[in-house]
Design a protein around this motif. Sequence first.
Motif: not given
Length: 181
Positions: A66-71, A84-94
């Motif tokens: 599936l597609t996840i759109v971050l910022d 791991e990268r997804f949760y790092r970006r999420l914690e950073a407020g993405a």
Amino acid sequence: AKSRTGCLLGHGKRTDPRKVPRGPAPQSPGVVATERNTDRVALVTDSGSQITPDLVRRTRTRVVPLTIVLDDTPYLEGIDLTAERFYRRLEAGASVSTSTAAPGLFLDAYRSAADDGATSVVSVHTGTNLSGTFNAARVAADDSPVPVTLVDTEQASFPVALCVLAAHEARADGAGAVDVA
């Protein structure tokens, strides 16, 4: 394509897929035939099932990302973006949104299964009441070189993976596509 609701862990009406000629064929990765049933059934799901890498290997399931759109940047889940990268970006407020896979990605999975010797595909997905993924798979199934039985699990996340596991166990016990779904 035929479809059904629920999975072996749930409930729902079964619908017979189109009949295809059957006969002996060599075993291929991700395609299973047994002495009791020569229908070579491949399993497909999407990354929204949260199926683990171990379960993917054990069940020999093809996973459509599936597609996840971050910022505002799209990533294919599990390919361009790790958990791991997804949760790092999420914690950073993405900012986060998701999008279903394009039908072409499902068609690629169905064609790959056929190329590996499958005579049918059981495609197991998140419920239509929760996602548009099932409908993208349905569009692709219409152009598949082998019959596709779509399963609307009426579930989301890991319960979908459990439905894949149940389908794999049915397949390993010699069930054809109708009974695997």
